[in-house]
Motif scaffolding. Structure first.
Motif, PDB file in Angstrom:
ATOM      1  N   UNK A   1       0.881  -1.171   0.000  1.00  0.00           N
ATOM      2  CA  UNK A   1       0.000   0.000   0.000  1.00  0.00           C
ATOM      3  C   UNK A   1       0.917   1.219   0.000  1.00  0.00           C
ATOM      4  N   UNK A   2       0.982   1.914  -1.120  1.00  0.00           N
ATOM      5  CA  UNK A   2       1.966   2.977  -1.323  1.00  0.00           C
ATOM      6  C   UNK A   2       1.286   4.208  -1.906  1.00  0.00           C
ATOM      7  N   UNK A   3       1.941   5.369  -1.828  1.00  0.00           N
ATOM      8  CA  UNK A   3       1.369   6.571  -2.451  1.00  0.00           C
ATOM      9  C   UNK A   3       1.098   6.351  -3.935  1.00  0.00           C
ATOM     10  N   UNK A   4       0.107   7.023  -4.446  1.00  0.00           N
ATOM     11  CA  UNK A   4      -0.354   6.823  -5.814  1.00  0.00           C
ATOM     12  C   UNK A   4       0.752   7.009  -6.846  1.00  0.00           C
ATOM     13  N   UNK A   5       1.690   7.910  -6.593  1.00  0.00           N
ATOM     14  CA  UNK A   5       2.746   8.204  -7.567  1.00  0.00           C
ATOM     15  C   UNK A   5       3.951   7.277  -7.439  1.00  0.00           C
ATOM     16  N   UNK A   6       3.928   6.301  -6.543  1.00  0.00           N
ATOM     17  CA  UNK A   6       5.099   5.452  -6.303  1.00  0.00           C
ATOM     18  C   UNK A   6       5.442   4.608  -7.529  1.00  0.00           C
ATOM     19  N   UNK A   7       6.722   4.478  -7.800  1.00  0.00           N
ATOM     20  CA  UNK A   7       7.163   3.605  -8.894  1.00  0.00           C
ATOM     21  C   UNK A   7       7.410   2.193  -8.354  1.00  0.00           C
ATOM     22  N   UNK A   8       7.763   1.283  -9.245  1.00  0.00           N
ATOM     23  CA  UNK A   8       7.911  -0.112  -8.831  1.00  0.00           C
ATOM     24  C   UNK A   8       9.092  -0.332  -7.893  1.00  0.00           C
ATOM     25  N   UNK A   9      10.126   0.510  -7.986  1.00  0.00           N
ATOM     26  CA  UNK A   9      11.240   0.410  -7.046  1.00  0.00           C
ATOM     27  C   UNK A   9      10.768   0.759  -5.635  1.00  0.00           C
ATOM     28  N   UNK A  10       9.914   1.765  -5.524  1.00  0.00           N
ATOM     29  CA  UNK A  10       9.381   2.157  -4.211  1.00  0.00           C
ATOM     30  C   UNK A  10       8.392   1.122  -3.690  1.00  0.00           C
ATOM     31  N   UNK A  11       7.624   0.523  -4.594  1.00  0.00           N
ATOM     32  CA  UNK A  11       6.719  -0.562  -4.213  1.00  0.00           C
ATOM     33  C   UNK A  11       7.520  -1.717  -3.624  1.00  0.00           C
ATOM     34  N   UNK A  12       8.592  -2.088  -4.307  1.00  0.00           N
ATOM     35  CA  UNK A  12       9.426  -3.202  -3.859  1.00  0.00           C
ATOM     36  C   UNK A  12      10.060  -2.895  -2.505  1.00  0.00           C
ATOM     37  N   UNK A  13      10.553  -1.682  -2.325  1.00  0.00           N
ATOM     38  CA  UNK A  13      11.188  -1.297  -1.060  1.00  0.00           C
ATOM     39  C   UNK A  13      10.210  -1.367   0.106  1.00  0.00           C
ATOM     40  N   UNK A  14       8.919  -1.167  -0.184  1.00  0.00           N
ATOM     41  CA  UNK A  14       7.914  -1.175   0.884  1.00  0.00           C
ATOM     42  C   UNK A  14       7.648  -2.568   1.437  1.00  0.00           C
ATOM     43  N   UNK A  15       7.929  -3.607   0.640  1.00  0.00           N
ATOM     44  CA  UNK A  15       7.564  -4.969   1.081  1.00  0.00           C
ATOM     45  C   UNK A  15       8.718  -5.958   1.067  1.00  0.00           C
ATOM     46  N   UNK A  16       9.887  -5.588   0.530  1.00  0.00           N
ATOM     47  CA  UNK A  16      10.949  -6.585   0.349  1.00  0.00           C
ATOM     48  C   UNK A  16      12.329  -6.060   0.723  1.00  0.00           C
ATOM     49  N   UNK A  17      12.401  -5.186   1.739  1.00  0.00           N
ATOM     50  CA  UNK A  17      13.707  -4.716   2.196  1.00  0.00           C
ATOM     51  C   UNK A  17      14.452  -5.867   2.888  1.00  0.00           C
ATOM     52  N   UNK A  18      15.800  -5.826   2.918  1.00  0.00           N
ATOM     53  CA  UNK A  18      16.645  -4.789   2.313  1.00  0.00           C
ATOM     54  C   UNK A  18      16.913  -5.066   0.829  1.00  0.00           C
TER      55      UNK A  18
END
Length: 222
Positions: A136-153
């Motif tokens: 669940x990410x801001x509307x403008x988030x790109x796929x890199x930001x999507x990935x960082x939200x659920x699959x860090x590091x």
């Protein structure tokens, strides 16, 4: 003269060319095999009604819509494209995100992570089991930001190439591996180049050809 059958004369140049062509046939496939290579890398996919489609842009350049599915698969494959192995889990947004409620100003993106097989893994590493998440990410988030939200590091190299997701693999980035080999395997395997026996055989063909040319020239000068 009787009792002797005359053999047709072979032009020396034609004979030598034929023998050299035979050498090229012997060495050609081996030389091509030595140049072949695979790469270990995270491949990026887009899920849809027809399954997985290879992403033509990197994660930083892709802005998924609400309800999209981003797929990632760690592979040992030639240098990328449609023929790389696809993620194993289905691209099922409804199943992956059914427990995540919509939120104002945010979008939901399903993420599938397939860490590949033991054969894909660098030596000494064991791939984790495949898993799915709903970001669940801001509307403008790109796929890199999507990935960082659920699959860090995440780990990137100096050229912004994605090297590791959720810490896997622990080292390396887009490593080149000789085709048909496995860096984790032990023993004296071949690197795919011409074998000693093949080179010796080709050398013998050349020597025989040179001898035949010399004999032909000797007969012509008599």
């Amino acid at each position: 003269m009787t009792g002797r059958t005359s053999l047709p004369r072979t032009r020396p140049a034609a004979l030598l060319l034929t023998l050299l062509a035979a050498c090229a046939t012997l060495l050609g496939p081996a030389a091509g095999a030595s140049a072949a290579a695979d790469y270990r890398y995270w491949s990026f996919w887009k899920g849809g009604a027809d399954g997985w489609a290879y992403q033509q842009v990197g994660p930083a350049g892709n802005v998924p819509a609400d309800g999209a599915v981003d797929g990632w698969r760690f592979v040992l494959s030639p240098d990328g494209g449609q023929d790389a192995p696809r993620p194993g889990p289905a691209a099922d947004f409804a199943a992956i995100c059914r427990g995540t409620a919509p939120s104002g100003g945010h979008k939901r993106v399903a993420v599938v992570l397939d860490f590949g097989t033991a054969q894909d893994a660098p030596g000494g590493e064991q791939p984790p089991a495949a898993r799915t998440s709903c970001a669940s990410v801001p509307t403008a988030a790109n796929s890199a930001e999507v990935l960082a939200a659920v699959a860090a590091p995440l780990r990137y190299d100096s050229g912004a190439l994605l090297c590791a997701i959720a810490g896997y693999p622990h080292a390396g980035c887009g490593d080149q591996v000789a085709a048909g080999s496995n860096s984790g395997a032990k023993g004296g395997g071949s690197d795919g180049g011409p074998s000693l026996g093949l080179l010796a055989g080709a050398g013998a063909v050349v020597l025989l050809g040179a001898g035949a040319v010399w004999q032909a020239r000797r007969r012509r000068t008599r």
